[in-house]
Motif scaffolding. Structure first.
Motif, short mmCIF file in Angstrom:
data_model
loop_
_atom_site.label_atom_id
_atom_site.label_comp_id
_atom_site.label_asym_id
_atom_site.label_seq_id
_atom_site.Cartn_x
_atom_site.Cartn_y
_atom_site.Cartn_z
N LEU A 384 5.88 -6.57 18.06
CA LEU A 384 4.59 -5.98 17.68
C LEU A 384 4.72 -5.20 16.38
N LYS A 385 5.83 -4.49 16.20
CA LYS A 385 6.02 -3.73 14.96
C LYS A 385 6.13 -4.65 13.76
N SER A 386 6.76 -5.81 13.95
CA SER A 386 6.88 -6.77 12.86
C SER A 386 5.50 -7.25 12.40
N VAL A 387 4.63 -7.54 13.38
CA VAL A 387 3.27 -7.95 13.06
C VAL A 387 2.53 -6.81 12.35
N THR A 388 2.67 -5.60 12.88
CA THR A 388 1.98 -4.44 12.31
C THR A 388 2.44 -4.16 10.88
N ASP A 389 3.75 -4.21 10.65
CA ASP A 389 4.29 -3.95 9.31
C ASP A 389 3.78 -4.97 8.31
N TYR A 390 3.72 -6.24 8.72
CA TYR A 390 3.22 -7.28 7.81
C TYR A 390 1.74 -7.06 7.49
N LEU A 391 0.94 -6.83 8.50
CA LEU A 391 -0.49 -6.67 8.29
C LEU A 391 -0.83 -5.43 7.47
N ASN A 392 -0.10 -4.34 7.72
CA ASN A 392 -0.38 -3.08 7.04
C ASN A 392 0.44 -2.89 5.77
N GLY A 393 1.24 -3.89 5.41
CA GLY A 393 2.09 -3.78 4.23
C GLY A 393 1.28 -3.65 2.95
N THR A 394 1.95 -3.18 1.90
CA THR A 394 1.28 -2.99 0.60
C THR A 394 0.62 -4.26 0.11
#
Length: 463
Positions: A384-394
């Protein structure tokens, strides 16, 4: 907006230019301003909805990660003999390397010195200077009359913060000065009488081996052995031997092995999966509402056409088939009964889940909450963190959506500013035009009045 020109002209009283110009400008501005304002409102709603979606996703991911770090899922640290050593987890992580075997060879202790007995705490301690040295640090303590009693000396030592605590203890033999340093061999200290110290004050010196003061306890480090690895610490509270674990050394017991381990979690993996599905569905329902298309384009959600949120929905939906473990009997959420519905929400088949847990509980636990998470074994929180980091990434899709809304917001602001400028120019032009018309009408009214007067004169002369 309809304008009554005849009424505005005043029919002989002159043109009411202020009212006429205001009406015409308002009629020209209203449709354009309403169109831009509607777009502003829609864009603001999208910005707000996108921020809410990002925040909800981040909150969900962080809450899941923190939950799995808690002792409810990782178990409580425990010692097989609390009289020798006790343990506790350190907030912020899960202890690694347990179970472990510890042997306490020696406890850490602090140096303790005591003076010869005096009559009482009000007895004269002397005058002059004592120097307390710990390692490379030296601090002077000076006594002068009349504040030179045994109690005054203890107070003066405590006041200079030399890393030594002074107390006056009294019993049937009298009063003694007791000095105690910090634990660990590097905290051993000496006391030197200065050249100005009188004979009374010199009674409190100690050169590190002997002196008028008597050493009743030696400063030493704790010596322990964990899994046959020798370690040395200045304190009996050890935090660096095992990650995220505090070990309190209670007594030395050479030759006795104590097992440090974790108890079984108080909350099961079954509870975890149920809580995950419930929280996920709340998030997905909110996303579905925000992305609803409505009927014939009417009544849809604020983010119905947002590509970033559509990507978010797709990636969240893929979690059920995302590998959470590199190997083992169970690798994905779908393997333990979690399936995706047509609307993107999840359904948990508890029969399948219970059967998986009964067959291999360790494998289910390792998949959902691995002891050491990495790219190949992310666990449910890591995926879930991997998905979140990608979506919220710069450079991620949600950032791209936010940037497009911010760009439109700036553009609409400029359009409103341009409309204001255009209307100001239009107002000035109308004012100039109707002011000229009013001046011309005034001239015509003057001619009319003159002619009417002349006609009256001619009519009077012809009688």
């Amino acid at each position: 907006m309809a304008v009554d020109i005849a009424s505005a002209l005043g029919m002989g009283t002159g043109i009411n230019t202020t009212e006429l110009v205001a009406s015409l400008v308002s009629a020209a501005r209203a449709p354009k301003q309403n169109a831009i304002s509607d777009r502003v409102s829609t864009n603001e709603a999208r910005i707000s909805a996108l921020a809410s979606a990002k925040s909800s996703l981040s909150t969900f991911s962080t809450a899941l990660t923190d939950l799995l770090k808690s002792s409810a899922y990782s178990g409580q640290a425990a010692s097989s003999d609390a009289t020798i050593a006790t343990v506790a987890t350190i907030p912020g992580g899960t202890p690694k390397g347990l179970p472990a075997q510890i042997e306490i060879l020696q406890l850490a202790s602090a140096q303790v010195l005591q003076s010869a007995a005096l009559t009482d705490s009000a007895a004269t301690a002397g005058t002059g200077t004592l120097t307390i040295t710990t390692g490379s640090t030296s601090v002077d303590v000076t006594l002068t009359s009349p504040a030179n009693t045994l109690a005054d000396l203890a107070s003066a030592i405590n006041g200079v913060n030399a890393g030594v605590t002074a107390t006056v203890v009294s019993d049937k033999n009298g009063a003694r000065l007791v000095l105690k340093g910090a634990s660990g061999q590097d905290s051993a200290f000496t006391i030197t009488a200065g050249a100005d110290a009188d004979a009374d004050l010199a009674r409190f010196a100690f050169d590190g081996t002997s002196g008028p003061m008597t050493r009743s306890q030696t400063a030493q480090d704790a010596l322990i052995r964990i899994d046959n690895v020798d370690m040395q610490f200045a304190s009996n509270t050890v935090t660096g031997a095992i990650p995220n674990l505090r070990i309190d050394l209670n007594r030395a017991a050479p030759g006795t092995i104590v097992t440090l381990a974790t108890t079984q979690p108080t909350t099961t993996m079954r509870d975890l999966v149920q809580e995950f599905v419930s929280a996920y569905n709340e998030l997905k329902k909110a996303l579905n509402s925000a992305t609803a298309t409505g009927t014939n384009g009417v009544g849809g959600g604020a983010l119905s056409s947002d590509p970033g949120v559509r990507d978010m929905s797709r990636r969240l939906a893929a979690l059920t088939s995302t590998p959470l473990a590199e190997s083992g009997a169970f690798r994905t959420l779908s393997d333990i009964g979690v399936t995706t519905n047509r609307d993107g929400t999840l359904t948990l088949n508890t029969t399948v889940l219970d059967k998986a847990i009964a067959a291999d509980p360790a494998a289910v636990t390792a998949m959902l909450n691995p002891t050491v998470a990495d790219a190949d074994n992310p666990g449910i929180a890591g995926a879930l963190k991997s998905v979140t980091d990608y979506l919220n990434g710069t450079d991620g899709p949600l950032a791209a959506s936010a940037a497009s809304y911010d760009k439109l917001k700036a553009s609409l602001k400029k359009q409103l500013e341009a409309l204001d400028t255009s209307m100001e120019s239009y107002e000035a032009q109308l004012t100039k035009t109707y002011s000229a018309m009013q001046a011309r009408l005034t001239q015509l009214q003057s001619v009319r009045s003159y002619m009417e007067q002349q006609i009256k004169v001619w009519s009077s002369d012809n009688r």
